[in-house]
Design a protein around this motif. Structure first.
Motif, mmCIF file in Angstrom:
data_model
loop_
_atom_site.group_PDB
_atom_site.id
_atom_site.type_symbol
_atom_site.label_atom_id
_atom_site.label_comp_id
_atom_site.label_asym_id
_atom_site.label_seq_id
_atom_site.Cartn_x
_atom_site.Cartn_y
_atom_site.Cartn_z
ATOM 1 N N VAL A 279 0.850 -1.194 0.000
ATOM 2 C CA VAL A 279 0.000 0.000 0.000
ATOM 3 C C VAL A 279 0.888 1.247 0.000
ATOM 4 C CG1 VAL A 279 -1.770 1.291 1.261
ATOM 5 C CG2 VAL A 279 -1.842 -1.216 1.211
ATOM 6 N N HIS A 280 0.525 2.209 -0.856
ATOM 7 C CA HIS A 280 1.342 3.418 -0.998
ATOM 8 C C HIS A 280 0.452 4.653 -1.054
ATOM 9 C CE1 HIS A 280 5.221 1.427 -2.001
ATOM 10 N NE2 HIS A 280 4.392 0.440 -2.357
ATOM 11 N N ARG A 281 0.996 5.757 -0.515
ATOM 12 C CA ARG A 281 0.322 7.056 -0.638
ATOM 13 C C ARG A 281 0.715 7.699 -1.963
ATOM 14 N NH1 ARG A 281 1.126 11.351 3.748
ATOM 15 N NH2 ARG A 281 -0.315 12.400 2.326
ATOM 16 N N LEU A 282 -0.285 8.240 -2.658
ATOM 17 C CA LEU A 282 -0.052 8.905 -3.930
ATOM 18 C C LEU A 282 -0.285 10.399 -3.773
ATOM 19 C CD1 LEU A 282 -1.893 6.405 -6.298
ATOM 20 C CD2 LEU A 282 0.505 6.402 -5.605
ATOM 21 N N LYS A 283 0.490 11.168 -4.485
ATOM 22 C CA LYS A 283 0.438 12.623 -4.380
ATOM 23 C C LYS A 283 -0.968 13.140 -4.659
ATOM 24 C CE LYS A 283 2.366 14.992 -7.621
ATOM 25 N NZ LYS A 283 3.370 15.598 -8.533
ATOM 26 N N ASP A 284 -1.437 14.076 -3.803
ATOM 27 C CA ASP A 284 -2.711 14.776 -3.953
ATOM 28 C C ASP A 284 -3.931 13.889 -3.729
ATOM 29 O OD1 ASP A 284 -1.539 17.208 -4.489
ATOM 30 O OD2 ASP A 284 -1.587 16.958 -6.666
ATOM 31 N N LEU A 285 -3.747 12.622 -3.336
ATOM 32 C CA LEU A 285 -4.887 11.728 -3.142
ATOM 33 C C LEU A 285 -5.004 11.361 -1.679
ATOM 34 C CD1 LEU A 285 -4.613 9.364 -6.240
ATOM 35 C CD2 LEU A 285 -5.907 11.475 -5.995
ATOM 36 N N PRO B 165 0.225 17.914 4.181
ATOM 37 C CA PRO B 165 -1.233 17.747 4.263
ATOM 38 C C PRO B 165 -1.806 17.200 2.962
ATOM 39 C CG PRO B 165 -0.668 20.069 4.014
ATOM 40 C CD PRO B 165 0.620 19.338 4.211
ATOM 41 N N VAL B 166 -2.840 16.395 3.089
ATOM 42 C CA VAL B 166 -3.524 15.866 1.911
ATOM 43 C C VAL B 166 -4.297 16.992 1.233
ATOM 44 C CG1 VAL B 166 -5.313 14.299 1.101
ATOM 45 C CG2 VAL B 166 -3.700 13.558 2.869
ATOM 46 N N GLN B 167 -4.148 17.107 -0.081
ATOM 47 C CA GLN B 167 -4.829 18.151 -0.829
ATOM 48 C C GLN B 167 -6.174 17.633 -1.320
ATOM 49 O OE1 GLN B 167 -3.442 21.303 -0.924
ATOM 50 N NE2 GLN B 167 -2.104 20.232 0.518
ATOM 51 N N THR B 168 -7.213 18.418 -1.110
ATOM 52 C CA THR B 168 -8.557 17.984 -1.484
ATOM 53 C C THR B 168 -8.953 18.427 -2.886
ATOM 54 O OG1 THR B 168 -9.452 19.975 -0.434
ATOM 55 C CG2 THR B 168 -9.334 17.971 0.906
ATOM 56 N N LEU C 227 3.924 23.008 -1.551
ATOM 57 C CA LEU C 227 3.500 21.669 -1.133
ATOM 58 C C LEU C 227 3.683 20.651 -2.257
ATOM 59 C CD1 LEU C 227 0.259 22.543 0.862
ATOM 60 C CD2 LEU C 227 2.356 21.546 1.801
ATOM 61 N N HIS C 228 3.382 21.067 -3.469
ATOM 62 C CA HIS C 228 3.520 20.150 -4.602
ATOM 63 C C HIS C 228 4.983 19.793 -4.831
ATOM 64 C CE1 HIS C 228 1.773 18.281 -8.196
ATOM 65 N NE2 HIS C 228 2.887 18.641 -8.826
ATOM 66 N N VAL C 229 5.861 20.783 -4.758
ATOM 67 C CA VAL C 229 7.288 20.513 -4.903
ATOM 68 C C VAL C 229 7.784 19.651 -3.753
ATOM 69 C CG1 VAL C 229 9.573 21.599 -4.844
ATOM 70 C CG2 VAL C 229 7.776 22.542 -6.289
ATOM 71 N N GLY C 230 7.283 19.903 -2.549
ATOM 72 C CA GLY C 230 7.646 19.053 -1.419
ATOM 73 C C GLY C 230 7.259 17.610 -1.643
ATOM 74 N N ALA C 231 6.061 17.390 -2.218
ATOM 75 C CA ALA C 231 5.628 16.025 -2.521
ATOM 76 C C ALA C 231 6.517 15.389 -3.574
ATOM 77 C CB ALA C 231 4.171 16.042 -2.991
ATOM 78 N N GLU C 232 6.950 16.170 -4.564
ATOM 79 C CA GLU C 232 7.871 15.646 -5.579
ATOM 80 C C GLU C 232 9.182 15.208 -4.933
ATOM 81 O OE1 GLU C 232 7.698 15.204 -8.950
ATOM 82 O OE2 GLU C 232 5.552 15.664 -8.927
ATOM 83 N N LEU C 233 9.714 16.038 -4.059
ATOM 84 C CA LEU C 233 10.999 15.729 -3.416
ATOM 85 C C LEU C 233 10.875 14.570 -2.432
ATOM 86 C CD1 LEU C 233 12.201 19.388 -2.873
ATOM 87 C CD2 LEU C 233 13.156 17.730 -4.472
ATOM 88 N N ALA C 234 9.702 14.419 -1.825
ATOM 89 C CA ALA C 234 9.509 13.323 -0.871
ATOM 90 C C ALA C 234 9.513 11.970 -1.562
ATOM 91 C CB ALA C 234 8.186 13.522 -0.126
ATOM 92 N N LYS C 235 9.313 11.940 -2.887
ATOM 93 C CA LYS C 235 9.311 10.668 -3.610
ATOM 94 C C LYS C 235 10.722 10.187 -3.913
ATOM 95 C CE LYS C 235 6.910 11.951 -7.163
ATOM 96 N NZ LYS C 235 6.134 11.880 -8.416
ATOM 97 N N GLY C 236 11.693 11.070 -3.880
ATOM 98 C CA GLY C 236 13.052 10.723 -4.287
ATOM 99 C C GLY C 236 13.982 10.569 -3.102
ATOM 100 N N PRO C 237 15.279 10.635 -3.373
ATOM 101 C CA PRO C 237 16.283 10.421 -2.330
ATOM 102 C C PRO C 237 16.684 11.706 -1.605
ATOM 103 C CG PRO C 237 17.360 10.575 -4.447
ATOM 104 C CD PRO C 237 15.894 10.752 -4.711
#
Length: 1004
Positions: free
Chosen positions: A168-174, A206-209, A247-257
């Motif tokens: 199970v994985h969290r997906l960006k913006d969902l 935070p989760v984006q609605t 927040l969107h850029v933070g989510a992008e960076l959280a996916k990588g190393p």
């Protein structure tokens, strides 16, 4: 029964509906390949598209229109098992292909099932978004499958396919996590690194609605900036979307190393000393008795971490703490959002600008590609699900996005009103002010609940001088350079310091150009305008107009034409506003000075119709002769450019004012323009002598400008009456300095003269430099260059190349709202030669619909050509009055219209030869007497020989009786419907004969 047409559903569009399975693919690294290897990549993309299409259609699927996401593909299937087979086939085919790019083409793929909404030829909804987000966490070559698809496909898959459980994985913006599977096949690579999901790093994002729309370039640039700099401050006015982008850029960076990502909301903090505690709270760090900085250093020093410090503008005094924390923790990076920079060492500023918005006139297809429109549509659909952009509402949507300057908050607040309003109603309410932009979602911060509150929050924090300059700049409807800003601010205000502070606080945005400009968002300008009293508003507008008038006067005295043109180009919107202000509030002399100052420059830039409109009422005002001459000369130039006839009243006024001028330059300009109003060759010669006398009083740049204008009009006016003299004038223009544009004008004039003489190859050689010419005069001259090149290509037999240039000129004139007659005539002639008479007539009809009235010789040339085409199409009686109207128009300008006048006479003779052969013979004799070496246009030369063979020798006496006089009519020919044509001898002067051809055109 409803009369409203139902929007086509999926079945009508040939696509499946109900529960379906979606497949998203995306080429990894395509941007780099496009930039470094464009040609191999183009071939690779063509092959990629063919392989994808073959696999999708082979499995019974359907490709849906592109999603606007780079090199992605979107397909839909009725069967989940078919979708999985297609996904594997695509990867296998791509893997087997031999690619000519430096690295093989690989795709990441996601497959997900569910029920999506279908509208306007596309699928929408959470199912589509989830499939896209699932694709975003895959690696090159990897195929990810959702739990929904795995359940629908069943435990036994076709062929050698199988599913591997990835958890199970969290997906960006969902908000809801996804149980993810990997599709495996023995022929594919099945081992990949961990998924690029949000679970790879610790975070508290935070989760984006709502969906994140647009800003893809900003996402890439900001992500790179954060990776390359330890402190990045994302600045911009309130409501520009800084928090959401961070927040969107933070989510992008959280996916990588890149390490952990922690979001710290500081919007409710007003004490800078509280910032360490807020950061500790976000990181779940206990401060205890230790210094806050020490505790945070201890918590952060062992793990790469990105801190997103949101909303720092009200607590900028915490900047030293931020700098100290960065200095103490090497693996720490900070992304701050603020309306102004922190001003600490090592800070990289990243200014967030408004979203791109469409310009007026964009097509329905292009409007939806703009980020501002996409955001408005996304938010509007959330409150009004049936809403879509159509041909009927596209212009209104574009107007809303432009009216709101592409400001995300304003767009979201406006879209929220779509629950109650149509787009047209919303547009009208926006015109009334900002009050409509209130409310919005309840989870928006209070200071962002209305756009007025957002602006007021920033304006209330300004000091007195900053507020005064902001109010002064509210009168500016366009970008202004510092000199103009300083002028309207007045001498008592330190404009530089105040402007610098407003820029830093994101209330004024700098605009790059040859000189840095400054602008306000529309919403800020409207709010700031409310700070003005009537007296202060008029005072600022007076300073604005006074500055422009003064600069125009200074540039005129310097006599550097290129500087004058550049100034008018750069200040055109401001000049329009200043003229409107002076017209409304006066004094009249100030308005006259402005219109005289811009004189012919506005016409040169392609705004001839506008100049005629804004200057017309000035003719009734009491103006100095020098000012009146410059305005009348500019108006005459405008009329010539538009193909309109000479206005006799303005001609008389120009002659009178030129004689009263105190400035020799103005007198010379007036006399030069009077050349265009002459009726005969002898009259032209006399007017030319007057011009030479006036030029004797000038020198330097003034003399050169008037000489060039004189030569240009000589080449035009004597084109048919005295071709050798016209050619000498055109050759003189070729010697002009390139930057003035007259050399290109000379080439156009010379090429036309060579074409008249049947010297097509020479004309083509002359036009070669025009292929890359910018023609610093008007857009009309640019299309004129295309036309003369097309005519030269036609003359040497290259019809395809000629047609391409003529069509380009024609469509350019239509799109730019120019006068398209000249291009239409060239295009129609090419269609005529190719036997495409209906297409030729359509071009002329389209031009006639856009031609300003009253018509001049250019419009008249259109009229008689249409009459010829209608006759050849067997519709001679339709619009037959056009031929007689054209004759009347040519007679009003006989010096320049004689060749077309003769062509009209030939057409008249062709029409009446059967019933009135004697009159036709007299017309033919008159044409032969007045022809020179030039060729009659539009194929009328080809009509003369068969016409003569039919009439002669039977009607030789009538023909001979009219072959008299000078080959140029000295005065208007009398046109009367009856009796039949009679010609009497007339007195001949040294330069030209006076010919009276009664009944010419009367039988048309």
């Amino acid at each position: 029964m409803s009369c409203v047409p139902r929007r086509p559903g999926a079945k009508e569009a040939g696509l499946p509906s109900g529960v379906v399975t979606f497949m998203f693919t995306d080429i990894v690294g395509s941007t780099r390949l496009w930039e470094s290897e464009p040609q191999p990549m183009a071939a690779a993309m063509a092959r990629h598209d063919a392989l994808v299409e073959a696999a999708v259609t082979g499995a019974g699927g359907h490709l849906v229109r592109p999603r606007g996401e780079g090199d992605s593909r979107f397909a839909v299937f009725i069967s989940a098992r078919s979708a999985l087979s297609a996904a594997a086939d695509i990867s296998l085919a791509l893997q087997a292909e031999v690619w000519r790019t430096s690295c093989p083409v690989q795709v990441r793929t996601a497959v997900h099932s569910g029920e999506a909404e279908f509208r306007a030829g596309d699928y929408y909804g959470e199912v589509v978004n989830r499939c896209a987000r699932l694709r975003g966490v895959a690696h090159p070559g990897q195929i990810l499958v959702s739990a929904a698809t795995a359940a629908v496909a069943g435990p036994v898959l076709p062929g050698e396919l199988s599913l591997a459980d990835l958890g199970v994985h969290r997906l960006k913006d969902l908000a809801r996590s996804e149980h993810v599977f990997q599709l495996d096949h023995p022929g594919l690579v099945n081992t990949f690194p961990p998924l690029l999901s949000l679970d790879r790093a610790r975070h508290n994002l935070p989760v984006q609605t709502s969906t994140f729309v647009g800003r893809q370039e900003e996402v890439r640039a900001l992500t790179t900036a954060v990776r390359e700099n330890r402190l990045v401050t994302l600045t911009g006015f309130g409501g520009m979307g800084k928090t959401r982008l961070a927040l969107h850029v933070g989510a992008e960076l959280a996916k990588g190393p890149d390490g952990d990502v922690w979001f710290v909301d500081l919007s409710g903090v007003d004490d800078p000393a509280s910032v360490p505690a807020r950061i500790a709270q976000a990181l779940d760090v206990r401060l205890g008795a230790d210094e806050p900085t020490d505790a945070l250093v201890a918590a952060l020093r062992d793990q790469p971490t990105l801190l997103i410090l949101d909303n720092l503008e009200q607590i900028l005094e915490c900047s030293p703490f931020v700098a100290a924390l960065l200095a103490a923790v090497e693996p720490l990076r900070i992304l701050a959002t603020s309306r102004q920079a922190l001003r600490v060492r090592g800070e990289r500023q990243f200014l967030l600008l408004p979203m791109p918005s469409p310009e007026p006139g964009e097509t329905l297809e292009t409007i939806s590609t703009f980020d501002a429109v996409r955001l408005f549509l996304d938010r509007a659909v959330s409150v009004r699900p049936e809403f879509t952009i159509t041909a009927a509402n596209a212009s209104a949507v574009a107007a809303i996005c432009g009216r709101l300057d592409g400001q995300p908050l304003a767009l979201e607040l406006a879209a929220a009103r779509m629950k109650m309003l149509t787009v047209d109603e919303l547009t009208h309410r926006l015109d009334a002010g900002l009050q409509i932009l209130g409310g919005g979602s309840r989870d928006i911060p209070e200071r962002h609940r209305t756009l007025r509150a957002t602006i007021a929050w920033s304006v209330d924090a300004l000091d007195a001088e900053e507020r005064e300059l902001l109010a002064a700049m509210s009168i500016l409807s366009a970008v202004a350079d510092f000199d103009l800003v300083e002028a309207i601010a007045g001498a008592d205000l330190d404009a530089f310091a105040a402007l610098e502070s407003l820029v830093e606080k994101s209330l004024v945005r700098p605009v790059d150009g040859e000189r840095t400009g400054y602008a306000l968002l529309v919403s800020i300008r409207l709010y700031a305008a409310e700070l003005l009293t009537d007296d202060s508003r008029r005072g600022y507008r007076d300073r604005h107009a006074d500055y422009l008038t003064r600069r125009l006067r200074e540039l005129a005295q310097a006599s550097v034409v290129s500087d004058q043109v550049a100034f008018v180009i750069g200040q055109l919107d401001h000049l329009r506003a200043a003229i409107a202000h002076r017209r409304a509030l006066g004094p009249p002399a100030a308005e006259i000075a402005l219109l005289a100052g811009i004189e012919g420059f506005m016409v040169r830039l392609g705004y001839a119709s506008e100049y005629l409109s804004i200057s017309e009422h000035v003719l009734a005002l009491d103006a100095r002769p020098d000012d009146r001459v410059t305005i009348l000369a500019a108006r005459m130039t405008a009329r010539l450019n538009l193909g309109l006839g000479v206005d006799p009243a303005e001609q008389t006024a120009l002659r009178l004012s030129a004689g009263q001028c105190s400035d020799p330059m103005n007198r010379a300009i007036g006399l030069v323009m009077l050349l265009a109003t002459t009726q005969t060759a002898s009259e032209f010669s006399a007017a030319h002598d007057d011009v030479d006398d006036a030029l004797a009083l000038l020198d330097g740049a003034q003399l050169l400008e008037c000489q060039l204008g004189r030569d240009s009009l000589t080449a035009r006016c004597l084109r048919f009456a005295d071709p050798p003299r016209a050619m000498d004038a055109a050759l003189a223009l070729l010697e002009a300095e390139p930057g003035l544009g007259y050399a290109d004008v000379g080439r156009i004039r010379l090429a036309a003269l060579l074409l008249d003489a049947g010297r097509g190859a020479e004309a083509l050689d002359v036009t070669v430099p025009l292929a890359g010419a910018t023609l610093s005069f008007s857009p009309e001259w640019q299309t004129r260059a295309l036309c003369v090149r097309a005519e030269a290509l036609h003359a040497v037999g290259d019809l395809d190349a000629a047609m391409h240039l003529a069509a380009t000129a024609f469509h350019r004139e239509i799109e730019e709202d120019q006068t398209p007659n000249e291009a239409a005539q060239v295009l129609a002639d090419l269609h005529r030669v190719r036997g495409e008479l209906a297409e030729a007539l359509a071009a002329l009809d389209r031009a006639d619909g856009q031609m300003p009235r009253p018509l001049g010789v250019v419009g008249a040339a259109n009229l008689w050509r249409r009459a010829v085409l209608l006759r050849r199409l067997g519709r001679a009686d339709q619009r037959s009055a056009d031929l007689e109207h054209a004759i009347d128009l040519f007679l009003a300008e006989p010096l320049y219209g004689v060749r077309d006048l003769l062509a009209c006479a030939v057409e008249t003779a062709v029409r009446i030869v059967q019933k009135q052969p004697a009159d036709a013979a007299r017309l033919l004799g008159w044409v032969d007497a007045n022809r020179r070496d030039w060729v009659l246009p539009f194929g009328m030369e080809e009509e003369i020989q068969p016409l003569a063979a039919r009439l002669l020798p039977s009607w030789q006496a009538e023909y001979d009786n009219n072959r008299r006089g000078d080959p140029y009519p000295a005065r208007p020919l009398t046109v009367s419907p009856q009796p039949p044509l009679r010609v009497a001898p007339h007195q001949v002067d040294a330069a030209s004969a006076q010919v009276d051809a009664q009944g010419l055109g009367g039988a048309v």
